[in-house]
Scaffold this motif. Structure first.
Motif, PDB file in Angstrom:
ATOM      1  N   ASN A 259       0.755  -1.126   0.066  1.00  0.00           N
ATOM      2  CA  ASN A 259      -0.013  -0.049  -0.096  1.00  0.00           C
ATOM      3  C   ASN A 259       1.101   1.445   0.158  1.00  0.00           C
ATOM      4  O   ASN A 259       0.624   2.269  -0.634  1.00  0.00           O
ATOM      5  CB  ASN A 259      -1.141   0.011   1.161  1.00  0.00           C
ATOM      6  N   TYR A 262       2.208   1.538  -3.367  1.00  0.00           N
ATOM      7  CA  TYR A 262       1.145   2.004  -4.424  1.00  0.00           C
ATOM      8  C   TYR A 262       1.011   3.650  -4.189  1.00  0.00           C
ATOM      9  O   TYR A 262       0.667   4.387  -5.250  1.00  0.00           O
ATOM     10  CB  TYR A 262      -0.193   1.362  -4.033  1.00  0.00           C
ATOM     11  N   LYS A 263       0.924   4.071  -3.040  1.00  0.00           N
ATOM     12  CA  LYS A 263       0.493   5.334  -2.932  1.00  0.00           C
ATOM     13  C   LYS A 263       1.641   6.516  -3.208  1.00  0.00           C
ATOM     14  O   LYS A 263       1.301   7.571  -3.606  1.00  0.00           O
ATOM     15  CB  LYS A 263       0.348   5.829  -1.182  1.00  0.00           C
ATOM     16  N   ARG A 265       3.114   5.607  -6.037  1.00  0.00           N
ATOM     17  CA  ARG A 265       2.942   5.164  -7.538  1.00  0.00           C
ATOM     18  C   ARG A 265       4.319   4.354  -7.862  1.00  0.00           C
ATOM     19  O   ARG A 265       4.741   4.459  -9.132  1.00  0.00           O
ATOM     20  CB  ARG A 265       2.903   6.497  -8.263  1.00  0.00           C
ATOM     21  N   PHE A 267       4.642   1.134  -8.577  1.00  0.00           N
ATOM     22  CA  PHE A 267       3.672   0.007  -8.763  1.00  0.00           C
ATOM     23  C   PHE A 267       4.254  -1.276  -8.902  1.00  0.00           C
ATOM     24  O   PHE A 267       3.827  -2.209  -8.582  1.00  0.00           O
ATOM     25  CB  PHE A 267       2.779   0.485 -10.033  1.00  0.00           C
ATOM     26  N   ALA A 270       4.849  -2.302  -5.503  1.00  0.00           N
ATOM     27  CA  ALA A 270       3.936  -2.596  -4.822  1.00  0.00           C
ATOM     28  C   ALA A 270       3.331  -3.929  -5.238  1.00  0.00           C
ATOM     29  O   ALA A 270       2.906  -4.875  -4.298  1.00  0.00           O
ATOM     30  CB  ALA A 270       2.499  -1.550  -5.194  1.00  0.00           C
ATOM     31  N   TYR A 274       2.472  -7.282  -2.875  1.00  0.00           N
ATOM     32  CA  TYR A 274       1.135  -7.807  -2.889  1.00  0.00           C
ATOM     33  C   TYR A 274       1.225  -9.466  -3.375  1.00  0.00           C
ATOM     34  O   TYR A 274       0.304 -10.304  -2.921  1.00  0.00           O
ATOM     35  CB  TYR A 274       0.124  -7.161  -3.884  1.00  0.00           C
ATOM     36  N   ASN A 289      -5.617  -5.995  -4.634  1.00  0.00           N
ATOM     37  CA  ASN A 289      -4.707  -5.053  -4.590  1.00  0.00           C
ATOM     38  C   ASN A 289      -3.750  -4.888  -5.839  1.00  0.00           C
ATOM     39  O   ASN A 289      -3.334  -3.999  -6.425  1.00  0.00           O
ATOM     40  CB  ASN A 289      -4.139  -4.828  -3.331  1.00  0.00           C
ATOM     41  N   ARG A 290      -3.206  -6.163  -6.096  1.00  0.00           N
ATOM     42  CA  ARG A 290      -2.353  -6.214  -6.977  1.00  0.00           C
ATOM     43  C   ARG A 290      -2.699  -5.954  -8.559  1.00  0.00           C
ATOM     44  O   ARG A 290      -2.122  -5.286  -9.235  1.00  0.00           O
ATOM     45  CB  ARG A 290      -1.742  -7.765  -7.174  1.00  0.00           C
ATOM     46  N   ALA A 293      -2.556  -2.084  -8.856  1.00  0.00           N
ATOM     47  CA  ALA A 293      -1.432  -1.563  -9.568  1.00  0.00           C
ATOM     48  C   ALA A 293      -1.076  -1.659 -10.821  1.00  0.00           C
ATOM     49  O   ALA A 293      -0.753  -0.844 -11.494  1.00  0.00           O
ATOM     50  CB  ALA A 293      -0.515  -2.190  -8.444  1.00  0.00           C
ATOM     51  N   GLU A 296      -3.282   0.742 -12.615  1.00  0.00           N
ATOM     52  CA  GLU A 296      -2.469   2.061 -12.733  1.00  0.00           C
ATOM     53  C   GLU A 296      -1.230   2.278 -13.675  1.00  0.00           C
ATOM     54  O   GLU A 296      -0.990   3.213 -14.107  1.00  0.00           O
ATOM     55  CB  GLU A 296      -2.233   2.644 -11.306  1.00  0.00           C
ATOM     56  N   LYS A 297      -0.577   1.157 -13.567  1.00  0.00           N
ATOM     57  CA  LYS A 297       0.526   1.066 -14.415  1.00  0.00           C
ATOM     58  C   LYS A 297       0.097   0.977 -15.920  1.00  0.00           C
ATOM     59  O   LYS A 297       1.128   1.203 -16.708  1.00  0.00           O
ATOM     60  CB  LYS A 297       1.378  -0.307 -13.901  1.00  0.00           C
TER      61      LYS A 297
END
Length: 575
Positions: A259, A262-263, A265, A267, A270, A274, A289-290, A293, A296-297
């Motif tokens: 986490n 992730y925050k 960035r 990824f 992260a 995960y 959660n994975r 990421a 967002e990637k």
């Protein structure tokens, strides 16, 4: 920072192993309170702590809740059996232990507990006068007036007879044998008392014979002492559960690191954390959660694969439906990013089936709208539109109006911005007497191309057909403003037709009063007659007709006067 359910659970397990049962109960209670979803293991563990501290009613309640949450978990029935055993409800306890063995035939705790109950019952029924405790025959034994004296002389129980409360309890058994049944299961002194009672009740001749010299070489049969009933054993948390707790704590630590990355960035980092969490403990939250990421990637295809794995494992792991809904929703988002709107719609619908939320419903509606627009745009083709137009013209020439409508509809789909498609379809619809639809198509044609005079003329023709004469005249006025002079004659002809039919009387002869009443039903006429300026002009014209000619030099006044003349309100000499 508040603790998690798993952290409280671990505290409870530690306290339980240390036999600090109240502390264990408190920790499991806090774990239950902060748990996001009902957790059968937490209720099971608290039931074990209650049983170990002899709070059997509370243990039974927790065991029932555990079974309610997960009826296929064998240990829940074992917990309930232990609580019932502690409450001396042996038949119900046996049923629960047997239920455990149906689910888990090799469950050692259930087998041992059943053996305890059976052994206690058999021991109690062997050698007890009058049969198993609780029979009325046993009550007679405690009515013997010399019983207390005999017990005080017996070295096995003499010390017990110094306890006045215990003596009072013994005296009560003569009138209440059922109390004896209950006490023997909880007070070990009662079993000791029975040992003495069995010796006291030997027949006298048997006692004499045992003291004769010729019987010394005979081995006297040993009397089997009734066994003390075992308390329900402390239902310890098994090693597998402890290992799972440890694994989850480690997995949550990895998730927390994920986490943070992730925050920030970060990824890839992260995703690594995960992955570690998922490999340590199977909870699809780590996969969700994975996937976030990966999303967002921008790696949408990998995101979808991760979520597919999450959904496939969800049922086996008995994952909460809201978490599964999130998996499906993110799959929909990923497919939307890949411009696969059909798949996006499919997974948004699956998400809403699991758990309905306004956010996903809104995304579904947008995806459906975008897909419709996308399909319409994919259908556009100027070449195909021209083919459809020529086909429609051919059908129109042959007076095949329905097929003409179909062809022009196809033209509109292929070229929705071409005003000719709507105008041509309006012409075919008018032939089918579908004037409202024809007028609607003419409006669309005018909207697409305000200078397209043919659409105005077709609209005015349809308006005259449905007796919307004022509307037809207004349409023709707009056509005249935009015409370059090429369509003047056709506009004038339609204008005259609309004006002539607008105020045409139903019968050949009308009185002035009838003409006025009929004309005033026309909204435009009524409005003119209520206009103060026009009222003043008309009054002036009655006294000075030449003045009217002067006023008619104003185009607006001229148009209104012409309307009144057509309506018959103003009569000319030639009328």
């Amino acid at each position: 920072m508040s603790k998690t359910a798993d952290e409280y659970k671990q505290e409870g397990n530690t306290a339980f192993v240390a036999k600090d049962y109240q502390k264990a109960i408190d920790a499991f209670t806090k774990a239950i309170e902060v748990s996001e979803t009902p957790n059968h293991v937490l209720y099971s563990n608290r039931s074990a702590a209650y049983t170990s501290s002899k709070q059997y009613e509370q243990a039974l309640s927790d065991a029932d809740e555990c079974i309610k949450i997960n009826p296929s978990w064998a240990k829940g029935y074992t917990r309930k059996g232990a609580a019932l055993q502690g409450l001396h409800k042996y038949e119900e306890a046996e049923q629960c232990y047997n239920e455990t063995l149906k689910i888990d035939p090799n469950n050692a705790i259930a087998k041992d507990s059943l053996a305890q109950i059976v052994s206690a019952q058999q021991s109690a029924s062997r050698g007890f006068p009058g049969g198993f405790p609780g029979d009325m025959g046993l009550g007679e034994l405690f009515k013997d007036p010399n019983l207390m004296e005999k017990l005080r002389r017996d070295p096995k129980v003499a010390e017990l007879m110094n306890d006045q409360d215990f003596v009072a309890k013994i005296n009560s058994y003569g009138n209440n044998p059922q109390a004896l049944t209950n006490d023997m299961m909880t007070d070990p002194r009662i079993m000791q008392l029975f040992g003495a009672l069995l010796g006291l009740n030997q027949p006298e001749e048997a006692a004499s014979a045992s003291s004769q010299p010729d019987s010394k070489n005979e081995e006297e049969p040993k009397r089997e002492e009734p066994k003390k009933e075992a308390e329900p054993e402390a239902m310890e948390v098994d090693e597998e559960e402890q290992e799972q707790d440890t694994a989850r704590i480690e997995a949550d630590k990895a998730k927390a690191e994920g986490n943070k990355a992730y925050k920030a960035r970060q990824f890839d980092e992260a995703i690594s954390h995960y992955n570690q969490a998922w490999e340590t403990f199977k909870d699809i939250t780590y996969l969700n959660n994975r996937s976030a990421a990966e999303y967002e990637k921008g790696d949408y295809e990998t995101c979808i694969k991760t979520l597919t794995e999450a959904v496939e494992n969800a049922r086996e792991l008995r994952t909460d439906y809201k978490i599964v809904a999130k998996s499906f929703a993110r799959m929909g988002n990923a497919y939307a990013k890949l411009d696969d709107l059909k798949k996006a719609i499919e997974y948004y619908q699956k998400s809403l089936t699991e758990h309905r939320t306004p956010d996903i419903l809104s995304k579904l509606r947008k995806a459906e709208k975008d897909l419709k627009q996308q399909e319409a745009e994919a259908y556009l083709s100027p070449e195909k539109a021209e083919e459809a137009r020529l086909e429609g013209k051919e059908y129109f020439t042959k007076a095949d109006w329905p097929n003409a409508v179909k062809s022009y509809t196809e033209m509109i789909k292929r070229a929705p911005d071409d005003a000719r498609g709507y105008s041509n379809r309006a012409a075919a619809l008018a032939k089918l007497m579908s004037f409202p639809d024809a007028i609607s198509d003419c409006n669309k044609a005018i909207e697409k191309d305000p200078s397209f005079i043919r659409a105005y003329l077709r609209k005015a023709t349809c308006q005259i057909a449905v007796k919307e004469f004022a509307g037809a005249i207004e349409t023709l006025d707009l056509a005249r403003e935009r015409d370059d002079g090429k369509n003047g004659n056709e506009i004038n002809q339609l204008y005259a037709k609309a004006s002539a039919q607008r105020f045409q009387p139903a019968e050949g002869n009308e009185t002035p009063e009838e003409t006025y009443a009929r004309a005033m039903k026309d909204p435009e006429v009524a409005k003119i007659m209520q206009d103060p300026v026009m009222v003043s002009i008309l009054q002036q014209a009655q006294n000075d007709p030449a003045a009217l000619q002067e006023h008619m030099k104003n185009p607006e006044v001229f148009r209104k006067i012409q309307t009144l003349i057509a309506a018959g309100i103003i009569r000319t000499g030639t009328r």
